[in-house]
Scaffold this motif. Structure first.
Motif, short mmCIF file in Angstrom:
data_model
loop_
_atom_site.label_atom_id
_atom_site.label_comp_id
_atom_site.label_asym_id
_atom_site.label_seq_id
_atom_site.Cartn_x
_atom_site.Cartn_y
_atom_site.Cartn_z
N ASN A 70 -2.91 3.59 7.51
CA ASN A 70 -3.29 5.40 7.91
C ASN A 70 -3.89 6.31 7.06
N GLU A 71 -4.98 6.25 7.41
CA GLU A 71 -5.79 7.82 6.76
C GLU A 71 -5.72 8.97 7.16
N SER A 72 -4.47 9.73 8.48
CA SER A 72 -4.43 10.10 8.64
C SER A 72 -2.98 11.77 8.63
N GLY A 73 -3.69 12.53 8.49
CA GLY A 73 -2.15 13.69 7.95
C GLY A 73 -1.32 13.34 8.53
N SER A 74 -0.22 12.49 9.26
CA SER A 74 0.67 12.05 8.82
C SER A 74 1.07 11.08 9.85
N ALA A 75 2.76 10.87 9.48
CA ALA A 75 3.02 9.05 9.91
C ALA A 75 2.90 8.53 11.25
N VAL A 76 2.95 7.91 10.87
CA VAL A 76 2.41 6.58 12.57
C VAL A 76 3.40 6.04 12.67
N ARG A 77 4.51 6.43 14.02
CA ARG A 77 5.64 5.08 14.36
C ARG A 77 5.28 4.11 15.08
N PHE A 78 5.97 2.71 14.80
CA PHE A 78 5.54 1.76 16.15
C PHE A 78 6.16 1.21 16.93
N LEU A 79 6.17 0.39 17.83
CA LEU A 79 7.25 -0.21 18.60
C LEU A 79 6.48 -1.47 18.90
N TYR A 80 6.98 -2.60 18.08
CA TYR A 80 5.53 -3.51 17.94
C TYR A 80 6.15 -4.87 19.10
N SER A 81 7.50 -4.39 20.07
CA SER A 81 7.48 -4.88 21.38
C SER A 81 6.44 -4.70 22.47
N PHE A 82 5.56 -3.13 21.82
CA PHE A 82 4.56 -2.80 22.82
C PHE A 82 3.32 -2.91 22.49
N LEU A 83 3.41 -4.52 21.40
CA LEU A 83 2.06 -4.74 21.77
C LEU A 83 1.70 -5.98 22.28
N GLU A 118 6.16 -10.14 12.10
CA GLU A 118 6.61 -9.74 11.37
C GLU A 118 5.90 -8.81 10.04
N GLY A 119 6.68 -8.12 9.09
CA GLY A 119 5.86 -7.40 8.20
C GLY A 119 5.22 -6.61 8.20
N LEU A 120 4.60 -6.41 8.98
CA LEU A 120 4.70 -4.48 9.50
C LEU A 120 5.61 -3.34 9.44
N PRO A 121 5.49 -2.55 8.99
CA PRO A 121 6.73 -1.52 8.91
C PRO A 121 6.08 -0.52 10.95
N GLY A 122 7.81 -0.33 10.89
CA GLY A 122 8.05 0.68 11.85
C GLY A 122 7.21 2.46 11.82
N GLU A 123 7.46 2.08 10.66
CA GLU A 123 6.57 3.43 10.69
C GLU A 123 5.47 3.98 10.03
N LEU A 124 5.13 4.28 9.81
CA LEU A 124 3.29 4.15 9.36
C LEU A 124 2.81 5.35 8.27
N PRO A 125 3.25 4.99 7.14
CA PRO A 125 2.74 6.53 6.30
C PRO A 125 0.86 6.63 6.22
N ALA A 126 1.34 8.23 5.99
CA ALA A 126 -0.06 8.41 5.94
C ALA A 126 -0.88 8.71 4.65
N ASN A 127 -0.66 7.70 3.32
CA ASN A 127 -1.36 7.32 2.17
C ASN A 127 -2.24 6.70 2.12
N GLY A 128 -2.68 5.73 3.31
CA GLY A 128 -3.71 5.27 2.92
C GLY A 128 -3.51 3.39 2.51
N GLU A 129 -2.04 3.23 2.52
CA GLU A 129 -2.51 2.24 2.35
C GLU A 129 -2.26 0.76 3.03
#
Length: 229
Positions: free
Chosen positions: A148-161, A176-187
């Motif tokens: 996530n390289e945007s200016g705000s965190a983004v949430r995901f619900l992977y059951s919607f994949l 598996e292994g992916l965060p429910g909330e993706l921080p805006a830190n470019g990591e």
């Protein structure tokens, strides 16, 4: 006198009976003779039967006897005719084979198509990437990463994949292994998407769609993900 009359009467009666019997015999013979006219006794001798049947057969069927010379000529003609036909057919086959061009079947060279990874999708500063795929324990594992390289965190619900194959079939997938909330830190955050191999059947490629939750403003889509064996 009485005795003489009795004897005379007896003799007269006897003469009448004899006369009547003679007349009856003559009449019976005459009647029997007339009835048997035209009736002949069958010939029971075996030699006469065979001769008669042979004459009857020859007379009805009219079998013609072939001469030995004619039979030999016919056999000779048939044998020579078959031999000529066989030679002619053999020559025709040889000529035909000479005329037909020889076609060599070339075995196509084996080409190894390596999957082209990574496959990337990006929307509003969020990046989804499939880095590779492998088969393991009866499942197809996709190695994925999110950044996530945007200016705000983004949430995901992977059951919607949403995962579909090139046949248009929707497939169930476990992330598996992916965060429910993706921080805006470019990591980069790495994880896996697991799909049962039994669901893939003859599928060659996969498509993947992921959106954020609950806003659903992001649309991360990618296609052409190869199903490795």
């Amino acid at each position: 006198m009485k005795l003489n009359a009795t004897v005379a009467l007896t003799l007269v009666l006897l003469a009448m009976m004899l006369g009547a019997g003679f007349v009856s015999a003559i009449w019976g013979f005459t009647v029997g003779h007339e009835a048997l006219k035209g009736v002949t006794q069958p010939d029971v001798r075996p030699t006469n039967k065979l001769a008669g049947s042979k004459r009857a057969t020859l007379g009805k069927e009219g079998v013609a006897m072939l001469r030995e010379a004619d039979i030999l000529n016919n056999v000779y003609s048939q044998v020579n005719g078959k031999g000529k036909n066989a030679k002619t057919e053999k020559k025709e086959e040889e000529v035909k084979s000479d005329r037909e061009p020889t076609t060599e079947t070339k075995t196509p060279e084996a080409q190894t198509n390596q999957p082209e990874f990574p496959i990337t999708s990006q929307d509003k500063g969020v990046k989804l990437e499939v880095r590779g795929a492998r088969q393991q324990s009866g499942s197809l594992l996709l190695n994925v990463s999110l950044k996530n390289e945007s200016g705000s965190a983004v949430r995901f619900l992977y059951s919607f994949l949403n995962v579909t194959d090139d046949q248009g079939r929707a497939l169930s997938a476990v992330t598996e292994g992916l965060p429910g909330e993706l921080p805006a830190n470019g990591e980069n955050f790495s994880g896996t998407v697991s799909i049962p191999s039994a669901l893939l059947e003859d599928a060659k490629q996969l498509s993947l769609t992921l959106t954020d939750y609950p806003d659903q403003k992001l649309q991360l889509k990618m296609s052409g993900i190869p199903v490795v064996q």
